[in-house]
Design an enzyme around this catalytic site. Structure first.
Site, PDB file in Angstrom:
ATOM      1  N   GLY A  11       0.920  -1.265   0.271  1.00 17.24           N
ATOM      2  CA  GLY A  11       0.002   0.028   0.073  1.00 17.24           C
ATOM      3  C   GLY A  11       0.813   1.192  -0.126  1.00 17.24           C
ATOM      4  CB  ALA A  12       4.417   1.741  -0.604  1.00 19.34           C
ATOM      5  NE  ARG A  46      -3.926   6.069  -3.501  1.00 24.10           N
ATOM      6  CZ  ARG A  46      -5.207   5.891  -2.880  1.00 24.10           C
ATOM      7  NH1 ARG A  46      -5.684   6.736  -2.051  1.00 24.10           N
ATOM      8  NH2 ARG A  46      -5.751   4.620  -3.018  1.00 24.10           N
ATOM      9  CB  VAL A  86      -1.495  -7.376  -0.180  1.00 22.79           C
ATOM     10  CG1 VAL A  86      -0.243  -7.231  -0.797  1.00 22.79           C
ATOM     11  CG2 VAL A  86      -2.325  -6.311   0.465  1.00 22.79           C
ATOM     12  CG  ASN A 108       0.854   1.280   4.674  1.00 24.13           C
ATOM     13  OD1 ASN A 108       0.531   2.020   5.855  1.00 24.13           O
ATOM     14  ND2 ASN A 108       0.568   1.631   3.661  1.00 24.13           N
ATOM     15  CE1 TYR A 136      -8.693   1.011   8.654  1.00 27.00           C
ATOM     16  CE2 TYR A 136      -9.097   2.187  10.998  1.00 27.00           C
ATOM     17  CZ  TYR A 136      -8.400   1.725   9.671  1.00 27.00           C
ATOM     18  OH  TYR A 136      -7.181   2.474   9.663  1.00 27.00           O
ATOM     19  CB  ALA A 189     -13.150  -6.329  14.015  1.00 24.72           C
ATOM     20  CE  LYS A 245      -6.005  -0.493   9.739  1.00 25.64           C
ATOM     21  NZ  LYS A 245      -4.722  -1.072   9.139  1.00 25.64           N
ATOM     22  CB  ILE A 293      -2.262   9.884   9.475  1.00 23.54           C
ATOM     23  CG1 ILE A 293      -2.046   9.079  10.675  1.00 23.54           C
ATOM     24  CG2 ILE A 293      -1.090  10.504   8.764  1.00 23.54           C
ATOM     25  CD1 ILE A 293      -0.986  10.041  11.735  1.00 23.54           C
TER      26      ILE A 293
END
Ligand code: NAP
Length: 255
Positions: A21-22, A24, A72, A98, A163, A165, A167, A196
């Site tokens: 997930g790189a 962005r 992924v 990520n 989300y 759950a 994480k 963020i």
């Protein structure tokens, strides 16, 4: 004097990092930061355009990078992604899990497909990439695995049952795998960002952003670089005695 006290900083020369997930946001900054510290980067994203952009950005500043688009969330694609990274750079030292998505909604309105999509992209992907990469790391007897979780997985958040759950699941996964791989000099840690400023949070209403600000003791939203600095530390030799831990980068939200 201990060796670490003589070190002037983080050096990732000769290390190979795969960042999912790189294309962005936070992942992009992690890739740029690790590259700036000398690592060669396998830049993964879902769409080839975004990973190619970031890989070019790294190469333009003198670094070494290969773009590898893959979903992924699909086991076979995650496995091929790791194989491609090793085929290109001969090893994989650092894996940053990520890639992540949100499909927010209150529990009673949440669709089964939104639950499945979030759990698959955010949690199953970490299992798949870690399983594939750890085979190489075990042979190398060296590895750094860093899972990007969220404050939501620690304290929960209204509208984010799926989300939160996914994480929280990552945090348990981190500890279990840290115990399994510790004997091979492989560390496994999690970073839990707060809110963020990225595409993921761009569409929050001004009202929601204002409410958030009130819950952040340091009084600002975080920047992707705030997270990237923590990841760089955990990826380095300076963090060689740290495993199975979760580090919040959230302006104090979850203290
Ligand atoms: P973002 O700006 O939306 O970027 C997400 C990245 O993940 C994109 O590059 C996207 O690829 C990639 N991606 C999505 N699904 C994928 C898949 N199935 N396979 C491969 N790549 C995939 O997100 P972000 O805000 O940087 O978030 C990054 C991570 O931090 C996520 O795990 C997120 O949950 C976590 N986090 C974010 C925040 C925040 O406030 N932003 C807070 C806590 C935790 P494309 O570029 O090709 O679309």
């Amino acid at each position: 004097m201990e060796q670490n006290l003589l070190s002037t900083g983080i050096n990732l020369q000769d290390r190979v990092a795969l960042v999912t997930g790189a294309g962005r946001g936070i992942g992009r900054l992690i890739a740029l930061r690790l590259a700036a510290l000398g690592a060669k980067i396998a830049v993964n994203s879902l769409h080839s355009e975004t990973s190619e952009n970031v890989a070019s950005e790294i190469r333009r500043s003198g670094g070494s990078a290969v773009p590898l688009s893959a979903n992924v969330g699909v086991y076979s694609e995650a496995e091929s992604l790791v194989e491609e990274c090793v085929r290109h750079f001969s090893r994989v030292d650092i894996l940053v899990n990520n890639a992540g998505i949100t499909r927010d909604g209150l529990l009673l309105r949440m669709k089964e497909m939104d639950w499945d999509a979030v759990l698959t992209t955010n949690l199953k992907s970490a299992f798949s990439c870690t399983r594939a990469a750890s085979k190489w790391m075990i042979r190398q007897r060296y590895g750094r695995i860093i899972n990007i979780a969220s404050v939501s997985g620690i304290i929960g958040n209204v509208g984010q049952a799926n989300y939160a759950a996914s994480k929280a699941g990552l945090l348990g996964f981190t500890k279990a795998v840290a115990r399994e791989l510790a004997g091979r000099t492989i560390t496994v840690n999690a970073v839990a960002p707060g809110f963020i400023e990225t595409d993921m949070t761009r569409d929050l209403s001004p009202q929601v952003k204002e409410d958030l600000m009130r819950r952040i003791p340091l009084g600002r939203l975080g920047q992707p670089s705030d997270v990237a600095h923590m990841v760089a530390f955990l990826a380095s030799d300076l963090a060689s005695y740290i495993t199975g831990q979760t580090f919040s980068v959230d302006g104090g939200m979850a203290m």
